[in-house]
Scaffold this motif. Structure first.
Motif, short mmCIF file in Angstrom:
data_model
loop_
_atom_site.label_atom_id
_atom_site.label_comp_id
_atom_site.label_asym_id
_atom_site.label_seq_id
_atom_site.Cartn_x
_atom_site.Cartn_y
_atom_site.Cartn_z
N UNK A 1 31.62 7.75 -11.91
CA UNK A 1 30.51 6.80 -11.93
C UNK A 1 29.41 7.16 -12.93
N UNK A 2 29.27 8.42 -13.27
CA UNK A 2 28.17 8.87 -14.14
C UNK A 2 28.09 8.08 -15.45
N UNK A 3 29.19 7.90 -16.19
CA UNK A 3 29.08 7.13 -17.43
C UNK A 3 28.67 5.67 -17.19
N UNK A 4 29.12 5.10 -16.09
CA UNK A 4 28.78 3.71 -15.77
C UNK A 4 27.29 3.62 -15.46
N UNK A 5 26.79 4.56 -14.67
CA UNK A 5 25.36 4.60 -14.33
C UNK A 5 24.52 4.78 -15.59
N UNK A 6 24.98 5.64 -16.49
CA UNK A 6 24.25 5.89 -17.73
C UNK A 6 24.17 4.64 -18.61
N UNK A 7 25.21 3.84 -18.61
CA UNK A 7 25.24 2.63 -19.46
C UNK A 7 24.52 1.44 -18.86
N UNK A 8 24.29 1.46 -17.56
CA UNK A 8 23.66 0.30 -16.88
C UNK A 8 22.39 0.76 -16.19
N UNK A 9 21.28 0.57 -16.85
CA UNK A 9 19.99 1.11 -16.41
C UNK A 9 19.56 0.63 -15.02
N UNK A 10 19.99 -0.52 -14.58
CA UNK A 10 19.58 -1.02 -13.28
C UNK A 10 20.54 -0.66 -12.15
N UNK A 11 21.53 0.17 -12.45
CA UNK A 11 22.56 0.50 -11.47
C UNK A 11 22.19 1.76 -10.70
N UNK A 12 22.29 1.67 -9.38
CA UNK A 12 22.04 2.81 -8.50
C UNK A 12 23.28 3.06 -7.66
N UNK A 13 23.52 4.31 -7.35
CA UNK A 13 24.62 4.71 -6.48
C UNK A 13 24.01 5.28 -5.21
N UNK B 1 20.84 10.02 -14.79
CA UNK B 1 21.91 9.75 -13.82
C UNK B 1 21.48 10.24 -12.44
N UNK B 2 21.03 11.47 -12.37
CA UNK B 2 20.65 12.10 -11.09
C UNK B 2 19.62 11.26 -10.34
N UNK B 3 18.66 10.70 -11.04
CA UNK B 3 17.59 9.95 -10.39
C UNK B 3 18.07 8.63 -9.79
N UNK B 4 19.26 8.17 -10.18
CA UNK B 4 19.78 6.91 -9.65
C UNK B 4 20.97 7.11 -8.71
N UNK B 5 21.16 8.34 -8.26
CA UNK B 5 22.15 8.67 -7.23
C UNK B 5 21.36 9.09 -6.00
N UNK B 6 21.35 8.25 -4.99
CA UNK B 6 20.48 8.44 -3.84
C UNK B 6 21.29 8.58 -2.56
N UNK B 7 20.84 9.45 -1.67
CA UNK B 7 21.49 9.64 -0.38
C UNK B 7 20.66 8.98 0.71
N UNK B 8 21.34 8.41 1.70
CA UNK B 8 20.62 7.88 2.85
C UNK B 8 20.11 9.02 3.73
N UNK B 9 20.76 10.17 3.69
CA UNK B 9 20.46 11.38 4.47
C UNK B 9 20.63 11.19 5.99
N UNK B 10 21.15 10.05 6.40
CA UNK B 10 21.33 9.82 7.84
C UNK B 10 22.27 10.83 8.46
N UNK B 11 23.35 11.16 7.75
CA UNK B 11 24.31 12.13 8.31
C UNK B 11 23.70 13.53 8.37
N UNK B 12 22.86 13.88 7.43
CA UNK B 12 22.22 15.20 7.42
C UNK B 12 21.18 15.33 8.52
N UNK B 13 20.42 14.29 8.74
CA UNK B 13 19.29 14.36 9.68
C UNK B 13 19.69 13.95 11.09
N UNK B 14 20.43 12.85 11.22
CA UNK B 14 20.70 12.28 12.54
C UNK B 14 22.17 12.35 12.95
N UNK B 15 23.05 12.78 12.05
CA UNK B 15 24.47 12.79 12.36
C UNK B 15 25.14 11.44 12.19
N UNK B 16 24.46 10.50 11.64
CA UNK B 16 24.99 9.15 11.41
C UNK B 16 23.88 8.14 11.40
#
Length: 195
Positions: free
Chosen positions: A13-25, A49-64
């Motif tokens: 996904x990294x090259x795709x994210x790099x080419x499409x500025x409005x794309x977030x993962x 790239x790193x700034x547009x890859x985001x985690x919900x963190x639900x599994x880390x904090x709440x287990x789901x």
């Protein structure tokens, strides 16, 4: 989990994210488990790239996450991607039910689950593992191209997404699963009694 192949997914996904500025993962999984540390992996990517890859963190904090949150996440997304060769792929079916087109592996049960509502990508190879069976290995370039095709083609994305709810309703209903399971049990019992 190692079979989820998150690092390979990020590389595809990294090259795709790099080419499409409005794309977030947005990823919804544990960020640190037997498969590695996604925060560490992402730290090696450029900030664009790193700034547009985001985690919900639900599994880390709440287990789901509660079902309402999952529903909101699916409905806020444009595409669902997975490189994991699932035994069934419940999250794939959930995404399809919400009208998301899916890009996934052409392996295991995933093509059956995706059906006409997405795209599948052939494996780049197979990986042996400690469980004595093979894991699907992503063809990272082909997977990235499939995702980018849907990113760039809104009409195709919407057409595939519109097929998802009907596909899930026709093929993956709990009442059908219960009837099929009951039939298997009844047949096995009849054979046992006859023997």
């Amino acid at each position: 989990m190692p079979r989820k192949r998150y690092n390979a997914l990020l590389r595809s996904l990294a090259p795709v994210i790099a080419r499409h500025r409005g794309l977030y993962f947005l990823y919804h999984c544990r960020t640190h488990d037997q498969g590695g540390n996604l925060d560490d992996t992402l730290s090696k990517y450029p900030p664009v790239i790193r700034s547009r890859c985001l985690s919900t963190r639900f599994h880390d904090i709440y287990g789901g996450a509660p079902r309402e949150v999952l529903n909101a996440l699916y409905n806020a997304a444009d595409i669902y991607v997975t490189v994991s060769a699932e035994g069934f792929g419940l999250t794939i079916a959930e995404a399809l039910a919400c009208g998301l087109p899916v890009v996934g592996p052409r392996y295991s049960s995933v093509p059956e689950v995706i059906g006409p509502a997405g795209m599948t990508v052939p494996e780049g190879g197979l990986i042996d593992n400690e469980y004595d069976h093979m894991w699907w290995a992503i063809d990272e370039r082909a997977f990235g191209k499939a995702v980018e095709r849907l990113v760039e083609n809104v009409a195709e994305r919407r057409l595939l997404g519109a097929k998802g709810p009907r596909h899930v309703a026709q093929h993956f209903r709990w009442d059908q699963a219960a009837d099929q399971f009951a039939s298997i049990i009844e047949t096995a019992m009849s054979r046992e009694v006859a023997a």
